[in-house]
Design a protein around this motif. Structure first.
Motif, PDB file in Angstrom:
ATOM      1  N   LEU A   1     -54.354 -16.245   1.563  1.00 53.08           N
ATOM      2  CA  LEU A   1     -54.007 -15.426   0.405  1.00 53.08           C
ATOM      3  C   LEU A   1     -55.241 -14.846  -0.271  1.00 53.08           C
ATOM      4  N   ARG A   2     -56.315 -15.618  -0.330  1.00 57.00           N
ATOM      5  CA  ARG A   2     -57.519 -15.076  -0.966  1.00 57.00           C
ATOM      6  C   ARG A   2     -58.305 -14.170  -0.002  1.00 57.00           C
ATOM      7  N   ASN A   3     -57.918 -14.182   1.284  1.00 61.16           N
ATOM      8  CA  ASN A   3     -58.483 -13.261   2.268  1.00 61.16           C
ATOM      9  C   ASN A   3     -57.322 -12.577   2.992  1.00 61.16           C
ATOM     10  N   PRO A   4     -56.668 -11.602   2.360  1.00 60.75           N
ATOM     11  CA  PRO A   4     -55.448 -11.022   2.945  1.00 60.75           C
ATOM     12  C   PRO A   4     -55.672 -10.380   4.308  1.00 60.75           C
TER      13      PRO A   4
ATOM     14  N   LEU B   1     -63.807 -10.815   8.373  1.00 61.80           N
ATOM     15  CA  LEU B   1     -62.514 -10.867   7.688  1.00 61.80           C
ATOM     16  C   LEU B   1     -62.529 -11.702   6.417  1.00 61.80           C
ATOM     17  N   VAL B   2     -63.515 -12.590   6.259  1.00 57.72           N
ATOM     18  CA  VAL B   2     -63.519 -13.498   5.113  1.00 57.72           C
ATOM     19  C   VAL B   2     -64.868 -13.444   4.421  1.00 57.72           C
ATOM     20  N   GLU B   3     -64.883 -13.948   3.180  1.00 55.46           N
ATOM     21  CA  GLU B   3     -66.141 -14.109   2.460  1.00 55.46           C
ATOM     22  C   GLU B   3     -67.015 -15.139   3.177  1.00 55.46           C
ATOM     23  N   ASP B   4     -68.308 -15.036   2.945  1.00 56.65           N
ATOM     24  CA  ASP B   4     -69.239 -15.923   3.639  1.00 56.65           C
ATOM     25  C   ASP B   4     -68.922 -17.394   3.379  1.00 56.65           C
TER      26      ASP B   4
ATOM     27  N   GLU C   1     -66.550 -21.148   7.512  1.00 64.14           N
ATOM     28  CA  GLU C   1     -66.322 -22.419   8.188  1.00 64.14           C
ATOM     29  C   GLU C   1     -64.843 -22.807   8.164  1.00 64.14           C
ATOM     30  N   SER C   2     -64.220 -22.701   6.989  1.00 63.14           N
ATOM     31  CA  SER C   2     -62.802 -23.071   6.901  1.00 63.14           C
ATOM     32  C   SER C   2     -61.927 -22.108   7.691  1.00 63.14           C
ATOM     33  N   ALA C   3     -62.293 -20.824   7.727  1.00 68.17           N
ATOM     34  CA  ALA C   3     -61.514 -19.857   8.495  1.00 68.17           C
ATOM     35  C   ALA C   3     -61.618 -20.132   9.987  1.00 68.17           C
ATOM     36  N   THR C   4     -62.803 -20.526  10.439  1.00 65.50           N
ATOM     37  CA  THR C   4     -62.974 -20.863  11.857  1.00 65.50           C
ATOM     38  C   THR C   4     -62.121 -22.065  12.233  1.00 65.50           C
ATOM     39  N   GLY C   5     -62.157 -23.107  11.392  1.00 62.65           N
ATOM     40  CA  GLY C   5     -61.315 -24.270  11.656  1.00 62.65           C
ATOM     41  C   GLY C   5     -59.840 -23.929  11.627  1.00 62.65           C
ATOM     42  N   PHE C   6     -59.456 -23.061  10.691  1.00 64.75           N
ATOM     43  CA  PHE C   6     -58.058 -22.630  10.584  1.00 64.75           C
ATOM     44  C   PHE C   6     -57.636 -21.887  11.846  1.00 64.75           C
TER      45      PHE C   6
END
Length: 423
Positions: free
Chosen positions: A15-18, A142-145, A149-154
């Protein structure tokens, strides 16, 4: 002034990175469709279209479906490096969707020969082989810096969820609509993913600052990591027997359980659920990675052999759940070990060669166990899987013993490691 950013940070990642959320939805659709077609087509070959050579037919199909990721690795790397990632992702999904929909139309009119099903599997696997590494590479765009890490794990965990969903739905859709049903469903998923990704803005995409330095060759990377090279060989050998479950499970369902696609789906679900559980719990297990890996391979050998000793649905479900848990634990512990031991500048090349080495055994496993399935009972194949893992577990344990004799030296016998972090 700080309240709004604080609330934004409490929002879920998608949601914070639509933009990431839309691409994540496309990832879920494509990876689930890829797994659905693979599992569904194997069940179609075994339960509906196969003749005297069901095992060989399904093994050949799985071999064809896994070749592109290995054979086209250098080409895929160049495509991802030279073209906009949104274009590559949307293009791969569009091509896969068009091929799947065309195959569904032909299958509905009984104009799709069995050879064409293999070609469809090859094309879909090729598109997915392009999509997956491009997706991982696109995360920083696609995401803030702070969220990388959390986006990669997701993103990595979503692969397991998508595989679980696709493996569950594939045989069920085939039971309801045969090959036409599964190709139509996959085609719709691919095309929806293409629309989602194609309409997404990649907000953090930046142009390169200049030509990238020439990377070291993969041979040079591995030459400096002898211990890790031997570990990879062990796991490549293990994969010959573990990945055979994708051939053995449908054959076992038909021959030993005399069941339908819903049973194949339940076994796929047990395997996927076990893998997810292992991924979440593997980091909490005591012991060094080599010791944990050796024990897990031994437990997996017993689990895979269990249906050969005790025929039944419950035994097969327990076998798949335990084997999946072991796979998840091994993946978490050894990827973390490699992250610590491989130099940062060599990691892209190392993880590329790791995927190629491990993936290269899948076609061999599919073909060998598929051919054996036409001449041996499925229960015998289960016993062969378990027996084949025993020497691999012993070899991995021996590697750990050799590392112990090096005293305080690192597991590659050249790099010191902090106390308590030896393999």
């Amino acid at each position: 002034m700080s309240a709004a950013p604080a609330r934004a940070r409490r929002l879920p990642l998608v949601l914070r990175n639509p933009s990431f959320g839309r691409v994540w939805a496309g990832q879920l659709l494509t990876q689930a469709a890829s797994r659905m077609f693979q599992v569904g087509a194997v069940w179609w070959l075994v339960g509906f279209a196969g003749g005297e050579h069901r095992g060989l037919d399904s093994g050949l199909f799985l071999m064809v479906s896994t070749v592109p990721a290995v054979a086209l690795a250098p080409v895929i790397a160049r495509i991802v490096a030279r073209h906009a990632h949104r274009t590559v992702l949307a293009g791969a999904a569009s091509v896969a969707g068009a091929v799947a929909v065309t195959a569904a139309v032909l299958a509905c009119s009984d104009a799709l020969p069995m050879a064409a099903a293999y070609l469809v599997g090859l094309v879909l696997a090729g598109c997915q082989a392009v999509f997956d590494p491009c997706l991982t590479t696109s995360v920083p765009e696609l995401v803030e810096d702070a969220d990388i890490e959390s986006a990669t794990g997701f993103e990595l965990s979503t692969q397991s969820v998508a595989g679980l969903c696709g493996g569950l739905l594939g045989p069920l859709v085939v039971d309801a609509g045969e090959l036409a049903g599964v190709t139509a469903t996959c085609g719709a998923a691919y095309l929806l993913a293409a629309v989602l990704i194609g309409s997404t803005r990649f907000p953090h995409r930046v142009a390169g600052d200049g030509p990238a330095p020439e990377p070291r060759t993969l041979r040079r990377v591995l030459a400096g990591l002898p211990f890790i090279r031997r570990v990879l060989v062990c796991f490549a050998a293990a994969n010959v027997f573990t990945t055979a479950v994708y051939v053995v499970m449908p054959l076992y369902t038909r021959e030993a359980l005399h069941a339908t696609g819903s049973t194949v789906a339940s076994l796929e679900t047990a395997l996927g659920a076990g893998t997810l559980l292992g991924s979440f719990t593997g980091g909490r297990l005591p012991g060094r990675p080599i010791a944990v890996g050796s024990v897990c391979l031994t437990v997996m050998a017993a689990a895979l052999a269990l249906p050969g000793l005790v025929a039944g649905h419950a035994a097969a479900l327990a076998s798949m759940a335990v084997a999946g848990w072991c796979v998840g634990v091994i993946g978490v512990r050894f990827v973390a070990l490699f992250q610590r031991l491989v130099p940062a500048e060599d990691k892209p090349g190392f993880f590329a060669v790791m995927q190629a080495v491990l993936g290269a055994t899948f076609p061999v496993s599919s073909l060998v166990f598929g051919a054996l399935g036409d001449h041996l009972p499925a229960r015998t194949l289960c016993l062969a899987q378990g027996a084949g893992l025993v020497p691999v577990a012993l070899a991995l344990w021996w590697l750990g013993s050799r590392a112990d004799t090096a005293g305080q030296r690192g597991p590659d016998a050249s790099t010191p490691v902090p106390a308590g972090e030896a393999p």
